[in-house]
Design an enzyme around this catalytic site. Structure first.
Site, PDB file in Angstrom:
ATOM      1  N   GLU A 152       5.776  55.005  45.014  1.00  0.00           N
ATOM      2  CA  GLU A 152       6.503  55.775  43.988  1.00  0.00           C
ATOM      3  C   GLU A 152       7.755  55.061  43.501  1.00  0.00           C
ATOM      4  O   GLU A 152       8.194  55.263  42.361  1.00  0.00           O
ATOM      5  CB  GLU A 152       6.890  57.161  44.529  1.00  0.00           C
ATOM      6  CG  GLU A 152       5.719  58.083  44.803  1.00  0.00           C
ATOM      7  CD  GLU A 152       5.170  57.988  46.221  1.00  0.00           C
ATOM      8  OE1 GLU A 152       5.408  56.946  46.891  1.00  0.00           O
ATOM      9  OE2 GLU A 152       4.510  58.935  46.664  1.00  0.00           O
TER      10      GLU A 152
ATOM     11  N   GLY B 264       0.877  60.264  46.624  1.00  0.00           N
ATOM     12  CA  GLY B 264       0.377  61.591  47.012  1.00  0.00           C
ATOM     13  C   GLY B 264      -0.931  61.525  47.794  1.00  0.00           C
ATOM     14  O   GLY B 264      -1.234  62.426  48.577  1.00  0.00           O
TER      15      GLY B 264
ATOM     16  N   ALA C 129      -0.522  61.170  43.088  1.00  0.00           N
ATOM     17  CA  ALA C 129      -0.433  62.254  42.114  1.00  0.00           C
ATOM     18  C   ALA C 129      -0.746  61.662  40.745  1.00  0.00           C
ATOM     19  O   ALA C 129      -0.567  60.462  40.527  1.00  0.00           O
ATOM     20  CB  ALA C 129       0.968  62.854  42.135  1.00  0.00           C
TER      21      ALA C 129
ATOM     22  N   GLU D 150       0.120  60.918  51.258  1.00  0.00           N
ATOM     23  CA  GLU D 150       0.788  62.152  51.720  1.00  0.00           C
ATOM     24  C   GLU D 150      -0.235  63.252  52.022  1.00  0.00           C
ATOM     25  O   GLU D 150      -0.098  63.995  52.998  1.00  0.00           O
ATOM     26  CB  GLU D 150       1.795  62.613  50.654  1.00  0.00           C
ATOM     27  CG  GLU D 150       2.963  61.638  50.540  1.00  0.00           C
ATOM     28  CD  GLU D 150       3.826  61.873  49.309  1.00  0.00           C
ATOM     29  OE1 GLU D 150       3.283  61.915  48.181  1.00  0.00           O
ATOM     30  OE2 GLU D 150       5.046  62.024  49.471  1.00  0.00           O
TER      31      GLU D 150
END
Ligand code: CAA
Length: 258
Positions: free
Chosen positions: A132, A109, A65, A112
């Site tokens: 993260e 992300g 992200a 993911e």
């Protein structure tokens, strides 16, 4: 067609969506995820498209992200805008097949997003991770749940608590990735897999996706009952008659998605 953050190509019923923020290693910002939501929606509605490949560049599938976009956000910001849930989950809920083709980094992300696809094909250069923890947070787009189901608790905990990366060989060995292909022929090899997927009956493909996905959500006996009901229902399709007749006649089936 080239949107700002995703390049869309369509060929022989295969739609390839290439994440395209090279300066940020394809970090997943809100604009990109909105474009992906639209691309998946259009793919689902278009009967001529039979398989989607979601990919990045040779350097990065996606490095996570977008940290620069997340950095100023408060708890109330992310809660009110329904961050992640609003525009990420369409990949996981798409009823037609989506293959993740990962070269280079698939972190946070990015890892993911790859796991939201039906299966992951990796090039030898792929590197997966959930870093993260290094940012003082945790996975937030399903990583703590999906990674654990893919590779088991011990390795998922190792990945999420150390933030380390795993290479293509380790990710195939641990079940995160279904196959690894050489860097040089990667997208050609991925396309061959997508073509194989696209040539089946779409009804059987969609129902099979539902069954396999259900195995994550329920008990074995309920899952088998679910499979049996869908399997029985496929005996009502023309494609079942065609597929079995073609086998007996020693010819290639011609599925009509009916
Ligand atoms: N968000 C925003 N920008 C990013 C980014 C990210 N996730 N990852 C890389 N970039 C940017 C860098 O800031 C840099 O931009 P500038 O040139 O403007 O400085 C550019 O991409 C190139 O990156 P690097 O110079 O760092 O490249 P490198 O080859 O030295 O390192 C890397 C590559 C190891 C992937 C490193 O970029 C990195 O560690 N990136 C962050 C990975 C990460 O922590 N991902 C998790 C994000 S949080 C998340 O995803 C939450 C969630 O679960 C939903």
């Amino acid at each position: 067609m080239s949107d700002k953050n995703i390049i869309i190509e369509k060929e022989n019923g295969i739609i390839t969506a290439s994440l395209n923020r090279p300066d940020a290693l394809n970090a997943l910002n809100d604009e990109l995820m909105d474009e992906l939501l639209t691309a998946v929606d259009n793919y689902e509605k278009d009967d001529s498209l039979r398989c989607m490949i979601l990919t990045g560049s040779s350097k990065a599938f996606a490095a996570g992200a977008d940290i620069k976009q997340m950095q100023p956000k408060s708890y109330m910001d992310v809660y009110k805008e329904d961050f992640i849930t609003r525009n990420w989950e369409s990949v996981a809920s798409c009823r037609k097949p989506i293959i993740a083709a990962v070269s280079g980094y698939a972190l946070g992300g990015g890892c993911e997003l790859a796991m939201m696809c039906d299966f992951i094909l990796a090039s030898e250069s792929a590197k997966f991770g959930q870093p993260e923890i290094n940012l003082g947070v945790s996975p937030g787009a399903g990583g703590s749940q999906r990674l654990t189901r893919f590779i088991g608790k011990s390795k998922a905990m190792d990945m999420c608590l150390t933030g380390r990366m795993m290479d293509a060989e380790e990710s195939e060995r641990s079940g995160l990735v279904s196959r690894v292909f050489p860097n040089e022929s990667f997208m050609k090899d991925v396309m061959e897999v997508a073509i194989a997927v696209s040539q089946k009956s779409m009804i059987a493909t969609m129902m099979t996706k539902e069954m396999v996905n259900r195995s994550y959500e329920t008990t074995l006996s309920e899952g088998i009952r679910f499979e049996r009901r869908l399997f029985h229902s496929m005996f009502a399709t023309e494609d079942k008659k065609e597929g079995m007749s073609a086998f007996i006649d020693k010819r290639k089936p011609e599925f009509k998605d009916k």
